[in-house]
Design a protein around this motif. Structure first.
Motif, PDB file in Angstrom:
ATOM      1  N   GLY A   1       9.429  -2.568   8.093  1.00  0.00           N
ATOM      2  CA  GLY A   1       8.460  -1.495   8.333  1.00  0.00           C
ATOM      3  C   GLY A   1       7.732  -1.143   7.041  1.00  0.00           C
ATOM      4  O   GLY A   1       7.986  -1.747   5.988  1.00  0.00           O
ATOM      5  N   SER A   2       6.837  -0.117   7.093  1.00  0.00           N
ATOM      6  CA  SER A   2       5.975   0.136   5.931  1.00  0.00           C
ATOM      7  C   SER A   2       6.774   0.651   4.724  1.00  0.00           C
ATOM      8  O   SER A   2       6.369   0.467   3.586  1.00  0.00           O
ATOM      9  N   ALA A   3       7.923   1.282   4.959  1.00  0.00           N
ATOM     10  CA  ALA A   3       8.707   1.812   3.829  1.00  0.00           C
ATOM     11  C   ALA A   3       9.788   0.820   3.381  1.00  0.00           C
ATOM     12  O   ALA A   3      10.759   1.203   2.719  1.00  0.00           O
ATOM     13  N   PHE A   4       9.593  -0.471   3.710  1.00  0.00           N
ATOM     14  CA  PHE A   4      10.657  -1.451   3.457  1.00  0.00           C
ATOM     15  C   PHE A   4      11.155  -1.459   2.006  1.00  0.00           C
ATOM     16  O   PHE A   4      12.369  -1.490   1.760  1.00  0.00           O
ATOM     17  N   PHE A   5      10.247  -1.430   1.036  1.00  0.00           N
ATOM     18  CA  PHE A   5      10.689  -1.552  -0.372  1.00  0.00           C
ATOM     19  C   PHE A   5      11.600  -0.383  -0.740  1.00  0.00           C
ATOM     20  O   PHE A   5      12.640  -0.558  -1.377  1.00  0.00           O
TER      21      PHE A   5
ATOM     22  N   ARG B   1       0.834  -1.204   0.000  1.00  0.00           N
ATOM     23  CA  ARG B   1       0.000   0.000   0.000  1.00  0.00           C
ATOM     24  C   ARG B   1       0.868   1.253   0.000  1.00  0.00           C
ATOM     25  O   ARG B   1       0.667   2.182  -0.760  1.00  0.00           O
ATOM     26  N   SER B   2       1.878   1.240   0.861  1.00  0.00           N
ATOM     27  CA  SER B   2       2.730   2.417   0.990  1.00  0.00           C
ATOM     28  C   SER B   2       3.504   2.675  -0.308  1.00  0.00           C
ATOM     29  O   SER B   2       3.643   3.826  -0.740  1.00  0.00           O
TER      30      SER B   2
ATOM     31  N   ALA C   1       2.745   6.016  -2.711  1.00  0.00           N
ATOM     32  CA  ALA C   1       3.823   6.967  -3.011  1.00  0.00           C
ATOM     33  C   ALA C   1       4.024   7.119  -4.522  1.00  0.00           C
ATOM     34  O   ALA C   1       4.991   7.734  -4.967  1.00  0.00           O
ATOM     35  N   GLY C   2       3.127   6.513  -5.333  1.00  0.00           N
ATOM     36  CA  GLY C   2       3.200   6.678  -6.784  1.00  0.00           C
ATOM     37  C   GLY C   2       3.987   5.581  -7.487  1.00  0.00           C
ATOM     38  O   GLY C   2       4.259   5.667  -8.683  1.00  0.00           O
ATOM     39  N   GLY C   3       4.350   4.521  -6.759  1.00  0.00           N
ATOM     40  CA  GLY C   3       5.095   3.411  -7.363  1.00  0.00           C
ATOM     41  C   GLY C   3       4.233   2.658  -8.373  1.00  0.00           C
ATOM     42  O   GLY C   3       3.003   2.643  -8.257  1.00  0.00           O
ATOM     43  N   ALA C   4       4.870   2.059  -9.389  1.00  0.00           N
ATOM     44  CA  ALA C   4       4.152   1.320 -10.425  1.00  0.00           C
ATOM     45  C   ALA C   4       3.902  -0.112  -9.960  1.00  0.00           C
ATOM     46  O   ALA C   4       4.845  -0.816  -9.600  1.00  0.00           O
ATOM     47  N   GLY C   5       2.615  -0.537  -9.974  1.00  0.00           N
ATOM     48  CA  GLY C   5       2.282  -1.874  -9.495  1.00  0.00           C
ATOM     49  C   GLY C   5       1.370  -2.624 -10.440  1.00  0.00           C
ATOM     50  O   GLY C   5       0.504  -2.024 -11.089  1.00  0.00           O
ATOM     51  N   PHE C   6       1.537  -3.937 -10.533  1.00  0.00           N
ATOM     52  CA  PHE C   6       0.686  -4.812 -11.344  1.00  0.00           C
ATOM     53  C   PHE C   6       0.150  -5.899 -10.419  1.00  0.00           C
ATOM     54  O   PHE C   6       0.927  -6.640  -9.824  1.00  0.00           O
TER      55      PHE C   6
ATOM     56  N   ALA D   1      12.964   0.964 -16.869  1.00  0.00           N
ATOM     57  CA  ALA D   1      14.000   1.998 -16.865  1.00  0.00           C
ATOM     58  C   ALA D   1      13.751   3.015 -15.761  1.00  0.00           C
ATOM     59  O   ALA D   1      14.690   3.555 -15.184  1.00  0.00           O
ATOM     60  N   GLN D   2      12.454   3.270 -15.463  1.00  0.00           N
ATOM     61  CA  GLN D   2      12.148   4.214 -14.360  1.00  0.00           C
ATOM     62  C   GLN D   2      12.065   3.489 -13.024  1.00  0.00           C
ATOM     63  O   GLN D   2      12.035   4.123 -11.998  1.00  0.00           O
ATOM     64  N   GLY D   3      12.017   2.202 -12.995  1.00  0.00           N
ATOM     65  CA  GLY D   3      11.856   1.320 -11.843  1.00  0.00           C
ATOM     66  C   GLY D   3      11.806   2.006 -10.494  1.00  0.00           C
ATOM     67  O   GLY D   3      11.847   3.219 -10.436  1.00  0.00           O
TER      68      GLY D   3
END
Ligand code: ADP
Length: 423
Positions: free
Chosen positions: A411-415, A270-271, A275-280, A306-308
């Motif tokens: 924690g929630s910002a792990f990635f 979710r976090s 934050a605008g991350g790209a998800g599928f 490329a923007q990963g």
């Protein structure tokens, strides 16, 4: 090439990584293998951790696999052997902690060893031979309902005695509190009484570190990961040797594959998306209907790499997981999703991903298998229990950075933190 000094045999994969992480933090260079490698092994390492999957298999099989790992480690020249199990002493009445310990002692000609599951950082402490999980005795904790290894007795001397014909005793807290020499004296006393395996009381990290020197002369240690805090110093290494955690420079693009549905992972997904991350999102019901979700996910990811980082996830809230499980069956839904995510992970690596985070214990196992990885060099810690690793894979000619996160860690910002760590 220097010989490794410590050879570890872990009864499951994430437990192996937890131990490896502790040893690296203590200044040892560590390589973890997935089972016993069947190819040449020429890695510079102070410790090798062989990860088995032997916790709940039949005792005879667990013994055979552990002895095979022992023989391979001895060929590498290790000076001390460490049998790693869970800090909640997960075992059935038939084993496998007792039978494996017995077999390793016999093979090593070892007359005395310890059994020390204590891991105070995770709330596992041992006092007067009784294992506590937080403030509850083991048999009053959630472990009494464990589906595979329900634990109904907190008295570890009694639990272990039921699994071995060797005499089991206790290195009591009164000795432990007085430090390494008092522990050595207690060992001598127990040996004179015919005790061959001693459960060790430990209630804090400070005690585990202080006791460390008392283990230096034992050919075999059996424990959770806690005592690893006191071991590197026995081999002349210490936590300031930060070079131990050094991995090759990170390269390639970044991706996350998430199959864990734990509370922590749901928060992390979710976090990342918020934050605008790209998800599928991967839907198990579409997989079951034969839709080629793997190709769809890879087609979606390709222009975004490329923007990963990109995230491919099956992670879902409990209601959605339940709905999929009711339609497909628990095991079938799990296996379907694991296989799909593993195929996505392999596809992403083929597309040039060189930094991959995998969330979920079983999901990690499936990805490691799909990527045909048989060993990992353990690097810096991202969050407690989760280090970055570096591996070779036939699908990654330049090597691959991999972080394997078991469900509830981080924690929630792990990635975000994971990739920061490699920047
Ligand atoms: P954890 O470390 O959190 O236990 P695991 O990867 O070990 O994570 O286990 C999660 C299991 O749930 C895997 O078998 C995975 O395939 C399965 N799974 C993931 N997403 C879903 C979903 N949306 N519906 C049903 N099962 C799922």
């Amino acid at each position: 090439m220097n010989k490794p000094v410590l050879g570890c045999i872990a009864d499951d994969f994430t437990g192996a990584t937890d131990l490896a992480n502790h040893l690296v933090r203590g200044g040892m260079r560590v390589v973890q293998t997935v089972g016993v490698p069947d190819s040449a092994f020429e890695e510079e390492a102070d410790a090798i951790v062989v990860a088995l999957k032997s916790r709940t298999i039949a005792p005879a099989q667990a013994v055979a696999q552990s002895l095979h790992a022992l023989a391979w480690l001895r060929e590498r020249g290790v000076a001390q052997v460490y049998f790693k199990y869970c800090s909640t002493f997960d075992s059935t009445p038939a084993g496998n902690i007792g039978p494996v310990t017995d077999a390793l002692m016999t093979a090593l000609g070892c007359g005395f060893t310890i059994a020390c599951p204590a891991f105070p950082d995770n709330g596992r402490t041992v006092f007067q031979g009784h294992l506590f999980v937080g403030d509850a005795l083991l048999h009053e904790s959630g472990m009494r309902h464990h589906p595979l290894t329900p634990m109904s007795d907190a008295n570890l001397v009694r639990v272990l005695q039921a699994q071995t014909t060797r005499r089991v005793g206790l290195i009591d807290h009164a000795s432990v509190a007085r430090g390494a020499q008092a522990v050595r004296d207690r060992i001598a006393q127990l040996r004179a009484q015919g005790v061959e395996i001693a459960v060790v009381d430990a209630t804090s990290n400070a005690e585990l570190v202080a006791m460390g020197p008392a283990w230096a002369d034992l050919p075999l240690l059996t424990a959770g990961s806690g005592i690893a805090m006191g071991l590197p110093r026995n081999f002349g290494m210490h936590e300031r040797s930060a070079a131990a955690a050094q991995l090759p420079a990170a390269q390639g693009s970044r991706a996350i594959v998430s199959g864990s549905c734990s509370v922590a992972t749901n928060g992390q997904v979710r976090s990342f998306l918020d934050a605008g991350g790209a998800g599928f999102a991967v839907d198990p019901l579409q997989l079951a209907n034969g839709v080629d979700v793997v190709t769809q996910a890879l087609d979606w990811a390709r222009p975004r790499l490329a923007q990963g980082p990109v995230l491919v996830y099956a992670t879902a809230e409990p209601a959605a997981v339940k709905a999929a499980q009711q339609k497909l069956g628990v095991d079938a839904a799990g296996a379907l999703v694991e296989q799909a995510l593993a195929a996505v992970a392999r596809g992403l690596v083929r597309e040039g991903v060189g930094q991959l985070v995998v969330a979920g214990g079983e999901t990690s196992g499936a990805c490691v298998q799909a990527l045909r990885i048989d060993r990992l060099r353990i690097g810096p810690q991202i969050a407690p229990g989760v280090p970055w690793c570096h591996a070779s894979s036939p699908f990654a000619p330049r090597g691959l950075h991999l972080a394997l996160k078991s469900g509830n860690f981080g924690g929630s910002a792990f990635f975000h933190e994971a990739f920061e760590c490699l920047a």
